[in-house]
Write a protein that holds these residues in place. Sequence first.
Motif, PDB file in Angstrom:
ATOM      1  N   LEU A   1       0.871  -1.232   0.093  1.00  0.00           N
ATOM      2  CA  LEU A   1       0.146   0.034  -0.015  1.00  0.00           C
ATOM      3  C   LEU A   1       0.828   1.293  -0.012  1.00  0.00           C
ATOM      4  O   LEU A   1       0.613   2.072  -0.642  1.00  0.00           O
ATOM      5  CB  LEU A   1      -0.711   0.011   1.183  1.00  0.00           C
ATOM      6  CG  LEU A   1      -1.684   1.194   1.496  1.00  0.00           C
ATOM      7  CD1 LEU A   1      -2.567   1.398   0.249  1.00  0.00           C
ATOM      8  CD2 LEU A   1      -2.534   1.278   2.783  1.00  0.00           C
ATOM      9  N   PHE A   2       1.901   1.378   0.954  1.00  0.00           N
ATOM     10  CA  PHE A   2       2.469   2.360   0.967  1.00  0.00           C
ATOM     11  C   PHE A   2       3.447   2.676  -0.358  1.00  0.00           C
ATOM     12  O   PHE A   2       3.481   3.858  -0.650  1.00  0.00           O
ATOM     13  CB  PHE A   2       3.805   2.266   2.048  1.00  0.00           C
ATOM     14  CG  PHE A   2       4.514   3.534   2.520  1.00  0.00           C
ATOM     15  CD1 PHE A   2       3.722   4.184   3.662  1.00  0.00           C
ATOM     16  CD2 PHE A   2       5.699   3.757   2.038  1.00  0.00           C
ATOM     17  CE1 PHE A   2       4.578   5.297   3.922  1.00  0.00           C
ATOM     18  CE2 PHE A   2       6.240   5.084   2.387  1.00  0.00           C
ATOM     19  CZ  PHE A   2       5.893   5.784   3.454  1.00  0.00           C
ATOM     20  N   ASN A   3       3.964   1.612  -0.956  1.00  0.00           N
ATOM     21  CA  ASN A   3       4.557   1.658  -2.210  1.00  0.00           C
ATOM     22  C   ASN A   3       3.793   2.297  -3.154  1.00  0.00           C
ATOM     23  O   ASN A   3       4.259   3.197  -3.930  1.00  0.00           O
ATOM     24  CB  ASN A   3       5.156   0.276  -2.637  1.00  0.00           C
ATOM     25  CG  ASN A   3       6.195   0.276  -3.852  1.00  0.00           C
ATOM     26  OD1 ASN A   3       5.992   0.798  -4.869  1.00  0.00           O
ATOM     27  ND2 ASN A   3       7.343  -0.463  -3.395  1.00  0.00           N
ATOM     28  N   ASN A   4       2.636   1.561  -3.362  1.00  0.00           N
ATOM     29  CA  ASN A   4       1.679   2.111  -4.492  1.00  0.00           C
ATOM     30  C   ASN A   4       1.290   3.807  -4.135  1.00  0.00           C
ATOM     31  O   ASN A   4       1.300   4.421  -5.199  1.00  0.00           O
ATOM     32  CB  ASN A   4       0.296   1.392  -4.230  1.00  0.00           C
ATOM     33  CG  ASN A   4       0.530  -0.106  -4.917  1.00  0.00           C
ATOM     34  OD1 ASN A   4       1.488  -0.258  -5.700  1.00  0.00           O
ATOM     35  ND2 ASN A   4      -0.376  -1.029  -4.501  1.00  0.00           N
ATOM     36  N   VAL A   5       1.033   4.325  -2.916  1.00  0.00           N
ATOM     37  CA  VAL A   5       0.567   5.496  -2.785  1.00  0.00           C
ATOM     38  C   VAL A   5       1.779   6.457  -3.143  1.00  0.00           C
ATOM     39  O   VAL A   5       1.600   7.337  -3.746  1.00  0.00           O
ATOM     40  CB  VAL A   5       0.000   5.812  -1.177  1.00  0.00           C
ATOM     41  CG1 VAL A   5       0.002   7.167  -1.001  1.00  0.00           C
ATOM     42  CG2 VAL A   5      -1.236   4.996  -1.064  1.00  0.00           C
ATOM     43  N   PHE A   6       3.025   6.116  -2.642  1.00  0.00           N
ATOM     44  CA  PHE A   6       3.898   7.084  -2.749  1.00  0.00           C
ATOM     45  C   PHE A   6       4.708   7.007  -4.245  1.00  0.00           C
ATOM     46  O   PHE A   6       4.865   8.242  -4.887  1.00  0.00           O
ATOM     47  CB  PHE A   6       5.220   6.546  -1.769  1.00  0.00           C
ATOM     48  CG  PHE A   6       5.245   7.447  -0.735  1.00  0.00           C
ATOM     49  CD1 PHE A   6       5.799   8.441  -0.390  1.00  0.00           C
ATOM     50  CD2 PHE A   6       4.037   7.040   0.317  1.00  0.00           C
ATOM     51  CE1 PHE A   6       5.565   9.300   0.937  1.00  0.00           C
ATOM     52  CE2 PHE A   6       3.774   7.849   1.454  1.00  0.00           C
ATOM     53  CZ  PHE A   6       4.868   8.777   1.780  1.00  0.00           C
ATOM     54  N   GLN A   7       4.357   5.971  -5.036  1.00  0.00           N
ATOM     55  CA  GLN A   7       4.987   6.030  -6.521  1.00  0.00           C
ATOM     56  C   GLN A   7       3.711   6.775  -7.157  1.00  0.00           C
ATOM     57  O   GLN A   7       4.071   7.411  -8.161  1.00  0.00           O
ATOM     58  CB  GLN A   7       5.015   4.607  -7.036  1.00  0.00           C
ATOM     59  CG  GLN A   7       6.441   3.951  -6.581  1.00  0.00           C
ATOM     60  CD  GLN A   7       6.471   2.514  -7.387  1.00  0.00           C
ATOM     61  OE1 GLN A   7       6.461   2.672  -8.704  1.00  0.00           O
ATOM     62  NE2 GLN A   7       7.034   1.590  -6.783  1.00  0.00           N
ATOM     63  N   ARG A   8       2.554   6.503  -6.851  1.00  0.00           N
ATOM     64  CA  ARG A   8       1.228   6.956  -7.648  1.00  0.00           C
ATOM     65  C   ARG A   8       1.499   8.587  -7.398  1.00  0.00           C
ATOM     66  O   ARG A   8       1.302   9.339  -8.618  1.00  0.00           O
ATOM     67  CB  ARG A   8       0.173   6.439  -7.253  1.00  0.00           C
ATOM     68  CG  ARG A   8      -1.056   7.155  -8.213  1.00  0.00           C
ATOM     69  CD  ARG A   8      -2.173   6.421  -7.852  1.00  0.00           C
ATOM     70  NE  ARG A   8      -2.692   6.631  -6.263  1.00  0.00           N
ATOM     71  CZ  ARG A   8      -2.877   5.473  -5.421  1.00  0.00           C
ATOM     72  NH1 ARG A   8      -2.571   4.239  -5.970  1.00  0.00           N
ATOM     73  NH2 ARG A   8      -3.101   5.710  -4.179  1.00  0.00           N
ATOM     74  N   ASN A   9       1.821   8.935  -6.413  1.00  0.00           N
ATOM     75  CA  ASN A   9       1.662  10.421  -6.066  1.00  0.00           C
ATOM     76  C   ASN A   9       3.014  11.160  -6.180  1.00  0.00           C
ATOM     77  O   ASN A   9       3.191  12.439  -5.820  1.00  0.00           O
ATOM     78  CB  ASN A   9       1.013  10.773  -4.583  1.00  0.00           C
ATOM     79  CG  ASN A   9      -0.376  10.421  -4.629  1.00  0.00           C
ATOM     80  OD1 ASN A   9      -1.018  10.995  -5.221  1.00  0.00           O
ATOM     81  ND2 ASN A   9      -0.580   9.381  -4.077  1.00  0.00           N
ATOM     82  N   LYS A  10       4.112  10.404  -6.685  1.00  0.00           N
ATOM     83  CA  LYS A  10       5.361  10.963  -6.725  1.00  0.00           C
ATOM     84  C   LYS A  10       6.062  11.799  -5.756  1.00  0.00           C
ATOM     85  O   LYS A  10       6.411  12.973  -5.938  1.00  0.00           O
ATOM     86  CB  LYS A  10       5.515  11.999  -8.204  1.00  0.00           C
ATOM     87  CG  LYS A  10       4.966  11.105  -9.330  1.00  0.00           C
ATOM     88  CD  LYS A  10       5.211  11.957 -10.330  1.00  0.00           C
ATOM     89  CE  LYS A  10       4.941  11.212 -11.954  1.00  0.00           C
ATOM     90  NZ  LYS A  10       3.640  11.131 -12.182  1.00  0.00           N
ATOM     91  N   MET A  11       5.873  10.998  -4.276  1.00  0.00           N
ATOM     92  CA  MET A  11       6.553  11.703  -3.313  1.00  0.00           C
ATOM     93  C   MET A  11       7.872  10.783  -2.906  1.00  0.00           C
ATOM     94  O   MET A  11       7.665   9.806  -3.020  1.00  0.00           O
ATOM     95  CB  MET A  11       5.654  11.900  -2.226  1.00  0.00           C
ATOM     96  CG  MET A  11       4.338  12.761  -2.455  1.00  0.00           C
ATOM     97  SD  MET A  11       3.055  12.764  -1.012  1.00  0.00           S
ATOM     98  CE  MET A  11       2.265  11.356  -1.427  1.00  0.00           C
ATOM     99  N   SER A  12       8.639  11.621  -2.057  1.00  0.00           N
ATOM    100  CA  SER A  12       9.720  11.086  -1.556  1.00  0.00           C
ATOM    101  C   SER A  12       9.590  10.998  -0.018  1.00  0.00           C
ATOM    102  O   SER A  12       9.135  11.605   0.409  1.00  0.00           O
ATOM    103  CB  SER A  12      11.070  11.683  -2.007  1.00  0.00           C
ATOM    104  OG  SER A  12      11.000  12.995  -1.641  1.00  0.00           O
ATOM    105  N   VAL A  13      10.337  10.093   0.528  1.00  0.00           N
ATOM    106  CA  VAL A  13      10.268   9.745   2.069  1.00  0.00           C
ATOM    107  C   VAL A  13      11.724   9.339   2.591  1.00  0.00           C
ATOM    108  O   VAL A  13      12.329   8.840   1.624  1.00  0.00           O
ATOM    109  CB  VAL A  13       8.943   8.871   2.442  1.00  0.00           C
ATOM    110  CG1 VAL A  13       9.486   7.365   1.827  1.00  0.00           C
ATOM    111  CG2 VAL A  13       8.894   8.832   3.854  1.00  0.00           C
TER     112      VAL A  13
END
Length: 162
Positions: free
Chosen positions: A7-19
């Motif tokens: 879930l985390f991977n999908n959200v961050f890739q889709r929304n082009k955010m870095s963490v």
Amino acid sequence: MEDIAILFNNVFQRNKMSVATAESCTSGQVAACITSVPGASVFFRGGVVAYSNEVKEQVLGVRHETLETHGAVSEETVVEMVHGVQQLMNVRCAVATSGIAGPGGGSPTKPVGTIWTAVAFDDKVLTFKLTGDRGREENVRKAVRFVLMQLLKLVPMEENKI
């Protein structure tokens, strides 16, 4: 914890955010969870395992006064840790953990199972205090899952900037 990692991977890739992560009691397990799914290199910048106060101070910029006054396991410390890793890794999103995973190390005011977490998106920071001793492994697992879920709740879902 594969479900939260996906879930985390999908959200961050889709929304082009870095963490990035700043971890003490979780010993890098938040970063390990994030990177357990292929593709995390697109958004995960890195992490710091700051087990000692010296690393918290010298790498993450936690003030000595904060550690002396409030201790490593405190809301004040995780706030400084999360801001420090945001700056160090040049990210908008970050998490920080510091606590007493156990089985020893607790005190009457900070018993085993006390874990402070912070999640940040830009200048917004939310902190949470987890309590309850379920054994070292479960205390860490609970903190990892919790901090990732809290960050997912904090970040806007249609963000298009890294």
